[in-house]
Scaffold this active site. Structure first.
Site, short mmCIF file in Angstrom:
data_model
loop_
_atom_site.label_atom_id
_atom_site.label_comp_id
_atom_site.label_asym_id
_atom_site.label_seq_id
_atom_site.Cartn_x
_atom_site.Cartn_y
_atom_site.Cartn_z
CD GLU A 49 11.72 39.61 53.26
OE1 GLU A 49 12.65 39.66 54.09
OE2 GLU A 49 10.53 39.69 53.58
CG ASP A 60 17.63 40.34 61.20
OD1 ASP A 60 16.55 39.90 60.78
OD2 ASP A 60 18.34 41.12 60.55
#
Length: 262
Positions: A49, A60
């Site tokens: 990723e 996040d």
């Protein structure tokens, strides 16, 4: 469809589960991030990723938020992300690369241009955490044209109806978020709850499901790998990259991968 499906087929034959490794382009600087990416790829990463920095990374946690901020301060642009992907692709021709990006940069750059350039530089698909499947039709149509794989996210709160929708939207794999909230390494994970949800996914969906958010240790990988098709590790790797502990990064990846071999 492509490298992602091939990878899961290959892992199944080897009786292994997938290690999906996430790092941020340009954190703590471009050169170090390139070294970090190469290190995780050399030491057992099955699917990569590639993090594209964004100013408002809502999904996040603190570690990755800092990585976004630093990468942006370093002036990382789409061109840099593409350059990194192209460089890695030459060295690692068979490993699937997923671009982890929020929707705004795709929209700003233009769907057609974003997809075309991503494909040209070796990207296999996108994970777009702030784009739900029901709003992804326009992007998916362009992605299809460039043979890019859309990887939707499912949550612990996803209903059966929602899981079906996620599965229909997925081209080659789905990504199950193991805990509510933001990303980040955790000491303990609610295995039973995660297992129950993954079993529900399996019942409703025939595509591989990987589990992320909170995975940081070999025992997490082993436990989750016993019922899912793979694990996603982000914050724990990003933290080491940020500290320029490249060798430690390789060792952690080796360790995590060990936990995913039967």
């Amino acid at each position: 469809m492509g490298r992602i499906s091939d990878k899961f087929t290959e892992l199944k034959e080897k009786r292994e589960k997938a290690l999906v490794s996430y790092l941020m382009v340009g954190y703590p600087d471009y050169e170090t991030s390139l070294k970090a990416f190469k290190e995780v790829l050399k030491n057992g990463t099955d699917i990569l990723e590639i993090g594209f920095p964004f100013s408002d990374p809502v999904a996040d946690g603190p570690t990755i938020q800092v990585a976004h901020e630093v990468a942006l301060k370093n002036g990382i642009r789409f061109e840099d992300v593409l350059e990194l992907s192209e460089t890695l692709r030459k060295e690692f021709p068979d490993i699937p690369f997923l671009l982890m990006t929020y929707y705004n940069p795709i929209f700003r750059i233009g769907l057609e241009k974003f997809c075309r350039l991503s494909r040209e530089k070796g990207i296999d698909g996108f994970i777009v955490p702030d784009l739900p499947p029901e709003e992804a039709e326009e992007l998916k149509a362009v992605m299809k044209k460039y043979v890019l794989s859309f990887v939707p996210l499912g949550a612990p709160t996803s209903t059966r109806k929602r899981i079906k929708l996620i599965c229909e939207a997925a081209d080659e794999m789905t990504y199950f978020v193991s805990v509510t909230g933001t990303t980040g390494a955790r000491e303990k994970l609610p295995y039973e709850r995660i297992k129950k949800k993954v079993e529900e996914y399996r019942e409703l969906c025939d595509k591989p499901v990987v589990v992320g958010f909170g995975v940081s240790k070999k025992e997490h990988a082993r436990e989750i790998g016993s019922f899912a098709d793979g694990v996603v590790v982000g914050s724990a790797l990003v933290k080491l990259a940020g500290q320029k502990k490249i060798e430690d990064l390789g060792n952690l990846v080796k360790e995590l991968k060990e936990g995913l071999r039967e």
